[in-house]
Design an enzyme around this catalytic site. Structure first.
Site, PDB file in Angstrom:
ATOM      1  N   HIS A   1       0.838  -1.189   0.000  1.00 17.05           N
ATOM      2  CA  HIS A   1       0.000   0.000   0.000  1.00 17.05           C
ATOM      3  C   HIS A   1       0.881   1.250   0.000  1.00 17.05           C
ATOM      4  O   HIS A   1       2.070   1.192   0.311  1.00 17.05           O
ATOM      5  CB  HIS A   1      -0.902   0.022   1.235  1.00 17.05           C
ATOM      6  CG  HIS A   1      -1.984  -1.022   1.197  1.00 17.05           C
ATOM      7  ND1 HIS A   1      -2.984  -1.079   2.140  1.00 17.05           N
ATOM      8  CD2 HIS A   1      -2.231  -2.031   0.326  1.00 17.05           C
ATOM      9  CE1 HIS A   1      -3.801  -2.089   1.853  1.00 17.05           C
ATOM     10  NE2 HIS A   1      -3.361  -2.685   0.767  1.00 17.05           N
TER      11      HIS A   1
ATOM     12  N   GLU B   1       0.909   3.912   1.976  1.00 17.91           N
ATOM     13  CA  GLU B   1       1.424   4.347   3.269  1.00 17.91           C
ATOM     14  C   GLU B   1       2.590   3.479   3.739  1.00 17.91           C
ATOM     15  O   GLU B   1       3.541   3.996   4.330  1.00 17.91           O
ATOM     16  CB  GLU B   1       0.311   4.312   4.334  1.00 17.91           C
ATOM     17  CG  GLU B   1      -0.858   5.234   4.047  1.00 17.91           C
ATOM     18  CD  GLU B   1      -1.988   4.546   3.297  1.00 17.91           C
ATOM     19  OE1 GLU B   1      -3.152   4.893   3.555  1.00 17.91           O
ATOM     20  OE2 GLU B   1      -1.701   3.662   2.454  1.00 17.91           O
TER      21      GLU B   1
ATOM     22  N   CYS C   1      -6.369   2.086   5.861  1.00 17.61           N
ATOM     23  CA  CYS C   1      -7.098   0.934   6.379  1.00 17.61           C
ATOM     24  C   CYS C   1      -6.880   0.798   7.880  1.00 17.61           C
ATOM     25  O   CYS C   1      -5.804   1.061   8.406  1.00 17.61           O
ATOM     26  CB  CYS C   1      -6.681  -0.345   5.658  1.00 17.61           C
ATOM     27  SG  CYS C   1      -4.906  -0.712   5.699  1.00 17.61           S
TER      28      CYS C   1
ATOM     29  N   CYS D   1      -2.441   0.281   7.532  1.00 18.56           N
ATOM     30  CA  CYS D   1      -1.817   1.550   7.171  1.00 18.56           C
ATOM     31  C   CYS D   1      -1.979   2.591   8.264  1.00 18.56           C
ATOM     32  O   CYS D   1      -1.097   3.423   8.484  1.00 18.56           O
ATOM     33  CB  CYS D   1      -2.405   2.057   5.855  1.00 18.56           C
ATOM     34  SG  CYS D   1      -1.916   1.042   4.442  1.00 18.56           S
TER      35      CYS D   1
ATOM     36  N   ALA E   1     -14.580  -8.669 -22.216  1.00 19.37           N
ATOM     37  CA  ALA E   1     -14.803  -9.424 -23.444  1.00 19.37           C
ATOM     38  C   ALA E   1     -15.841 -10.502 -23.173  1.00 19.37           C
ATOM     39  O   ALA E   1     -15.612 -11.422 -22.383  1.00 19.37           O
ATOM     40  CB  ALA E   1     -13.497 -10.052 -23.932  1.00 19.37           C
TER      41      ALA E   1
END
Length: 212
Positions: free
Chosen positions: A57, A59, A82, A92, A171
């Protein structure tokens, strides 16, 4: 009272964090692209964005890069840090607390079960000053697909000529059960898909599955 210089610094550093995150759009699923800037006394100390593939992440990259200079600094984060991690790793918010950051400025609050206000709450309980909503409108493009998946279970689908900034191209046969196909891709972690103009895009539009 907030000084004009602090307001100017806040806007400048959050703008930089948003730019970092935008540079990673389409590369970080299943996690959203997040930017983090750490600044002290009006000077940039460290910066990072979510790594390709979603980890580490932002942080947890910016804090070690800042080192001792993070103590007493301000962290500018494009999405709420988080409060817990699905992997069980250090959150974080914990990284920021342990680094000695005293103020955290957040653009967008994260509605996922691993944040949903828990990150902000954890920071405030540790005595950090937290502000949310700075440049939220500018940061919205970063998280519209992520929020769409949280709310519907499906990735957002848009028409694009080149797919720049999207997780992948959608797709499928225009005659397929497109809602089910998108649910499956949402479960796999996709947030932003693109289609070229044509029959598939028309089918998605008819079924209310295409985002304008």
């Amino acid at each position: 009272m907030t000084s004009p210089k602090q307001v100017s610094d806040d806007i400048r550093f959050m703008g930089r964090a948003i730019a970092l995150a935008k540079g990673r759009m389409g590369q970080t699923w299943p996690n959203p692209a997040v930017g983090c800037v750490i600044a002290r006394d009006g000077e940039l100390v460290a910066e990072a964005a979510t790594a390709p593939g979603g980890r580490p992440h932002a942080e947890e990259q910016a804090v070690p890069a800042a080192g001792d200079r993070a103590r007493g600094a301000v962290a500018y984060v494009t999405m709420e840090p988080c409060g817990a991690r699905s992997s069980g790793r250090t959150s974080c918010s914990h990284f920021l607390i342990e680094a000695g950051v005293t103020r955290v400025v957040v653009a967008a609050v994260d509605p996922s079960p691993f944040a949903s206000g828990r990150g902000v709450e954890r920071l405030e309980k540790a005595g950090l000053e937290v502000e949310t909503g700075l440049l939220a409108q500018e940061a919205a493009v970063l998280y519209e697909g992520y929020l769409h998946r949280v709310e519907t279970g499906r990735p957002m689908v848009r028409i694009s000529d080149d797919g720049d900034g999207f997780d992948a191209r959608f797709a499928a046969s225009p005659k397929a059960d497109l809602a089910t196909e998108l649910k499956r891709l949402g479960e796999a972690g996709y947030t932003r898909l693109w289609v070229a103009p044509g029959e598939l895009a028309d089918a998605l539009r008819e079924q209310g599955l295409l985002t304008a």
